[in-house]
Design an enzyme around this catalytic site. Structure first.
Site, short mmCIF file in Angstrom:
data_model
loop_
_atom_site.label_atom_id
_atom_site.label_comp_id
_atom_site.label_asym_id
_atom_site.label_seq_id
_atom_site.Cartn_x
_atom_site.Cartn_y
_atom_site.Cartn_z
CB CYS A 105 -1.07 0.01 1.21
SG CYS A 105 -2.26 -1.21 1.23
CB CYS A 212 -4.79 1.93 2.24
SG CYS A 212 -5.27 3.62 2.17
#
Length: 221
Positions: A105, A212
């Site tokens: 991420c 994320c």
């Protein structure tokens, strides 16, 4: 309108109009989930005609990219920007998302957006997070002060309100949403939500991760 009169019943369009007046360089980030699609329509109604920035990680569902394309056609007054880390394909079975989802991420989603924002340097960000999306968002308000001001017009809207708005305005919601994908990210790390599960349970399932890194963490926006 001043923020002292805001409460949970404040119309998100009023929040957006306030943001446009105070932060004319306002920029919207979006992953084109249900909330994101609804926010784009609300922003259009409030007069927003700025940039809508999306990060293509290289792992998005085709339905997500098709939703983006529908939105580009529907809202020509906005400038849709797609970013990418430009990373080459990883060998099958050795992808970073398997062993280090936080790192994946960070390099594929957070880093491209942070680099873009460093160049554009907007004073405020408009985004579609709401309190009922995750436990990490349950205290979300309309405005957060940080590295940049973060404006959250949908903070208090419940999922039922958001769905009803999308249906009323015939919005091009990602079809995966209606198939049980209540929060849609990259295909390797997203599954449909099972009955009784939290709406964000389908993201990074089994990885002990629900964000994320864009909004929480040492690299958050």
């Amino acid at each position: 309108m001043t923020t002292q009169y805001w409460d949970a019943n404040t119309d998100p369009r009023d929040v957006i109009r306030w943001a446009l007046a105070g932060y004319p360089d306002l920029l919207m980030t979006s992953a084109f989930n249900l909330n994101g699609v609804v926010l784009i329509e609300l922003a259009a109604q409030a007069g927003f005609a700025g940039e809508v920035v999306f990060v293509d990680t290289g792992y998005h569902f085709p339905e997500t990219l098709a939703t983006r394309d529908h939105l580009i056609t529907r809202y020509p007054q906005m400038q849709f920007v797609t970013l990418s880390a430009g990373l080459p394909p990883e060998p099958w079975g050795e992808e970073q998302f398997r062993s280090d989802p936080d790192g994946c991420c960070r390099v594929r989603k957070v880093a491209p957006l942070r680099e873009y924002l460093a160049r554009k340097n907007p004073s405020a960000l408009l985004n579609a997070r709401s309190r009922d999306q995750a436990t990490t968002r349950r205290d979300l308000g309309f405005v957060e002060i940080g590295e940049r001001v973060r404006i959250n017009p949908l903070a208090y809207w419940r999922r039922e309100q958001i769905e009803a708005f999308a249906q009323t305005y015939h919005l091009p919601v990602n079809p995966l949403y209606w198939a049980g994908f209540k929060s849609i990210g990259c295909w390797p790390c997203t599954r449909a939500v099972r009955p009784g599960e939290d709406v964000r349970a389908g993201r990074w399932s089994g990885k002990g991760k629900i964000e994320c890194g864009l909004w929480i963490g040492d690299q958050s926006l």
